[in-house]
Design a protein around this motif. Sequence first.
Motif, PDB file in Angstrom:
ATOM      1  N   ARG A  18      38.797  67.578  34.984  1.00 41.58           N
ATOM      2  CA  ARG A  18      38.091  68.414  35.959  1.00 41.58           C
ATOM      3  C   ARG A  18      37.198  67.566  36.850  1.00 41.58           C
ATOM      4  O   ARG A  18      37.088  67.799  38.053  1.00 41.58           O
ATOM      5  N   ARG A  43      40.066  67.689  29.131  1.00 46.84           N
ATOM      6  CA  ARG A  43      39.949  68.672  30.213  1.00 46.84           C
ATOM      7  C   ARG A  43      38.735  68.383  31.087  1.00 46.84           C
ATOM      8  O   ARG A  43      38.803  68.439  32.313  1.00 46.84           O
ATOM      9  N   LEU A  49      45.856  69.995  35.230  1.00 43.82           N
ATOM     10  CA  LEU A  49      45.104  71.125  34.681  1.00 43.82           C
ATOM     11  C   LEU A  49      45.904  72.412  34.823  1.00 43.82           C
ATOM     12  O   LEU A  49      45.947  73.243  33.917  1.00 43.82           O
ATOM     13  N   ASP A  50      46.536  72.561  35.962  1.00 46.59           N
ATOM     14  CA  ASP A  50      47.356  73.743  36.204  1.00 46.59           C
ATOM     15  C   ASP A  50      48.497  73.815  35.190  1.00 46.59           C
ATOM     16  O   ASP A  50      48.808  74.866  34.646  1.00 46.59           O
ATOM     17  N   LYS A  88      29.490  58.142  33.687  1.00 46.68           N
ATOM     18  CA  LYS A  88      28.059  58.392  33.769  1.00 46.68           C
ATOM     19  C   LYS A  88      27.754  59.865  33.501  1.00 46.68           C
ATOM     20  O   LYS A  88      26.832  60.214  32.772  1.00 46.68           O
ATOM     21  N   GLU A  89      28.568  60.727  34.073  1.00 47.97           N
ATOM     22  CA  GLU A  89      28.357  62.169  33.944  1.00 47.97           C
ATOM     23  C   GLU A  89      28.493  62.619  32.493  1.00 47.97           C
ATOM     24  O   GLU A  89      27.767  63.479  32.017  1.00 47.97           O
ATOM     25  N   GLU A 146      31.827  57.221  37.710  1.00 48.27           N
ATOM     26  CA  GLU A 146      30.983  58.418  37.854  1.00 48.27           C
ATOM     27  C   GLU A 146      31.272  59.413  36.738  1.00 48.27           C
ATOM     28  O   GLU A 146      30.385  60.086  36.232  1.00 48.27           O
ATOM     29  N   PRO A 170      42.640  63.086  42.619  1.00 47.45           N
ATOM     30  CA  PRO A 170      42.143  64.447  42.388  1.00 47.45           C
ATOM     31  C   PRO A 170      43.269  65.479  42.363  1.00 47.45           C
ATOM     32  O   PRO A 170      43.293  66.385  41.537  1.00 47.45           O
ATOM     33  N   ARG A 171      44.226  65.293  43.254  1.00 49.79           N
ATOM     34  CA  ARG A 171      45.305  66.269  43.333  1.00 49.79           C
ATOM     35  C   ARG A 171      46.151  66.269  42.063  1.00 49.79           C
ATOM     36  O   ARG A 171      46.507  67.319  41.536  1.00 49.79           O
ATOM     37  N   ALA A 202      39.316  65.832  39.324  1.00 57.48           N
ATOM     38  CA  ALA A 202      39.743  66.773  40.353  1.00 57.48           C
ATOM     39  C   ALA A 202      38.609  67.066  41.326  1.00 57.48           C
ATOM     40  O   ALA A 202      38.836  67.395  42.483  1.00 57.48           O
ATOM     41  N   ARG A 203      37.364  66.970  40.837  1.00 55.91           N
ATOM     42  CA  ARG A 203      36.217  67.219  41.715  1.00 55.91           C
ATOM     43  C   ARG A 203      35.910  66.023  42.586  1.00 55.91           C
ATOM     44  O   ARG A 203      34.957  66.042  43.356  1.00 55.91           O
ATOM     45  N   GLY A 204      36.678  64.954  42.445  1.00 54.78           N
ATOM     46  CA  GLY A 204      36.492  63.805  43.327  1.00 54.78           C
ATOM     47  C   GLY A 204      35.635  62.711  42.730  1.00 54.78           C
ATOM     48  O   GLY A 204      35.194  61.812  43.437  1.00 54.78           O
ATOM     49  N   TYR A 205      35.369  62.760  41.413  1.00 54.97           N
ATOM     50  CA  TYR A 205      34.569  61.721  40.773  1.00 54.97           C
ATOM     51  C   TYR A 205      35.407  60.474  40.544  1.00 54.97           C
ATOM     52  O   TYR A 205      36.573  60.565  40.157  1.00 54.97           O
ATOM     53  N   ALA A 206      34.805  59.314  40.759  1.00 56.03           N
ATOM     54  CA  ALA A 206      35.454  58.055  40.394  1.00 56.03           C
ATOM     55  C   ALA A 206      35.261  57.836  38.893  1.00 56.03           C
ATOM     56  O   ALA A 206      34.437  58.491  38.258  1.00 56.03           O
ATOM     57  N   GLY A 242      44.395  68.036  39.382  1.00 58.66           N
ATOM     58  CA  GLY A 242      44.528  69.488  39.563  1.00 58.66           C
ATOM     59  C   GLY A 242      45.854  69.997  39.045  1.00 58.66           C
ATOM     60  O   GLY A 242      45.923  71.008  38.346  1.00 58.66           O
TER      61      GLY A 242
END
Lengths: 419, 233
Positions: B182, B178, B154-155, B195-196, B192, B147-148, B185-189, B151
């Motif tokens: 994101r 992107r 993206l930055d 699926k999203e 996931e 996630p980091r 960064a939100r912690g999705y594997a 981030g």
Amino acid sequence: MSAYDPPVFRRATRDTTAPVAGGVASGLARHLRLPVLWVRVGFVVAAALGGLGVALYAALWLMMPSDARFVTDAPGLESAIRTGKRPRPTSRLADVGPAIALGALGIGLVFLVEAVLGGGALFWPLLLAVGGVALLWRQADEAQRERWLDTTGRIDPVRAVFGAGTWASYLRVIAGVGLVVAAVTIFALGSGELSLARDVWLATLLGIAGLAVVLGPWVFRLASDLGAERAERIRTQERADVAAHLHDSVLQTLALIQKNADHGPTVARLARAQERELRSWLYAGESADAATLTGALREAAARIEDEHGVIVDLVSVGDTGMAEGLRPLVLAAREAMVNAAKHAGTGRVDVYCEVGASHAELFVRDRGAGFDQAQVPADRLGVRHSIVERMERHGGTAVVRSAPGEGTEVRLSMPLEEE
Amino acid sequence: MGGRGGAARVVRVVVVDDHAMFRAGVRAELSSAASTSSTADIQVDVVAEAADVDEAVAAIAAHHPDVVLLDVHLPGGGGQEVMRRVHAAPTTEEHPRFLALSVSDAAEDVIGTIRGGARGYVTKTITGPELVAAIGRVAEGDAVFSPRLAGFVLDAFAGSIQVAAVDEDLDRLTEREREVMRLIARGYAYKEVAKELFISIKTVETHMSSVLRKLQLSSRHELTRWASDRRLL
């Protein structure tokens, strides 16, 4: 060539930590390795016998450098002294002592002048002038001591003269200057006419002005050099203080870990908190103060890690100043993190914050138990009240997504105020 | 994750870190994690350890590992120097893949290591099974984004959306990339994320590799400036 070491010269210094008048006697005693009482008695006797002691004392006061130098101690101890966690060596005598000593000095002076001139026109002005100068020197010593202990970095002309600005320091300067002025005035009046007195004053002032013009630039440059050097010294000290603080807290943590060695979660929490502190100092320079949105979130995350023993992984993209309008966002995020920490049961919370051009978006996610939103009783205020309604009251939005077994994600969005 | 093939696949790993205690910890963690059921299809075999740049280059030349676990801060020039020298050396063998493992979360170190050739970045607080999974993914040529790191990426590419020039493909992320970043960064594997976004895991992996390539090849000066800005902060 270098078969033997070069001789090391011992330098006599004035003792500024516990001076009676100028610290000359104790400094000299230290240098000559004699009991300080002998030296003091020697000065008094010499002063009584024709005033030689006073002249000697004054000359040594002028010549011997002050011993107020950098304290060299273990870093932790130095830092503790600077931050006021340890007592610093204090002056042995209260303000009365130096006054008595100065009085004695003045009496010695009377003897000196009477011995040299046999009384007469110069006696009183000279007595007053020497008394005034002694007072000013005394104050200069105090101010110098203050400067060495000073931590503000800038050279303040007022502080350079008055030191810490206690009533004693003001009194010393005023009395000293007053005595010198009185001495010059009496000397001028002593020669008879008022116009002559004015001329003497004029000449004195012109002399001072001339000195200022000649020495001014040099003194100014010296002062600015000193200022730069001092700023550097203070930066070093600050760094040393932070390092000492960190090492100290690592020591505390290690002690706590030893005590709780058989309790895994506590050890993990302690280690995590310590890691966070060290990391923020060593690397990113990440501040956890509430001046920016990310800083405020980091602060909140750190608190929750400590209180609930979970790991909060905060990732942020972009940042903005912490405005009043963003406070509800931080509070709602905090509430969401607390919920995740309490109810998810995984010990891990992911927080992602993105500051865009018009909105700040924030996601708090866990992979824990989750819940069925339709089943939450209406009287359970947590999510509905603290998060959703709080956000909506302040113009933002909050969406909670959750299903049993699939974790929970709280999505917050808050419009940014125009600059 | 899991179920990439029938038999356990052996991944040969060299651990490069200047802290002996940490190397021992990783070795122990990898051997215990490899025996758990969730990662049973990947068998991690630590063939060598190294404590500085010279040792690392020598160990890699001697053992030809599949994956190098590389500390970012290393005596002798850092992890980037190891990658530079390994890639410069003439060899008939395939170069190993690098996974950066560090306690430093400084953005410029992370981005610098990725640009130096690492296929991923994880922090040292990662759990054993997660580390094994990350090693397996890197061994297959995929990218590993924590996630980091997502981030930071993206930055780094932030603001590049407005760049109008279409030919500068490398200098910006597509909208899809992107979105993937994101979610990471939100912690999705990975699964996931798939699926999203209603896409396959393979597509997610393709997006990740593409972002990694852009990060490594992009010469956009914003990226450099961003890194130096971060250093100033």
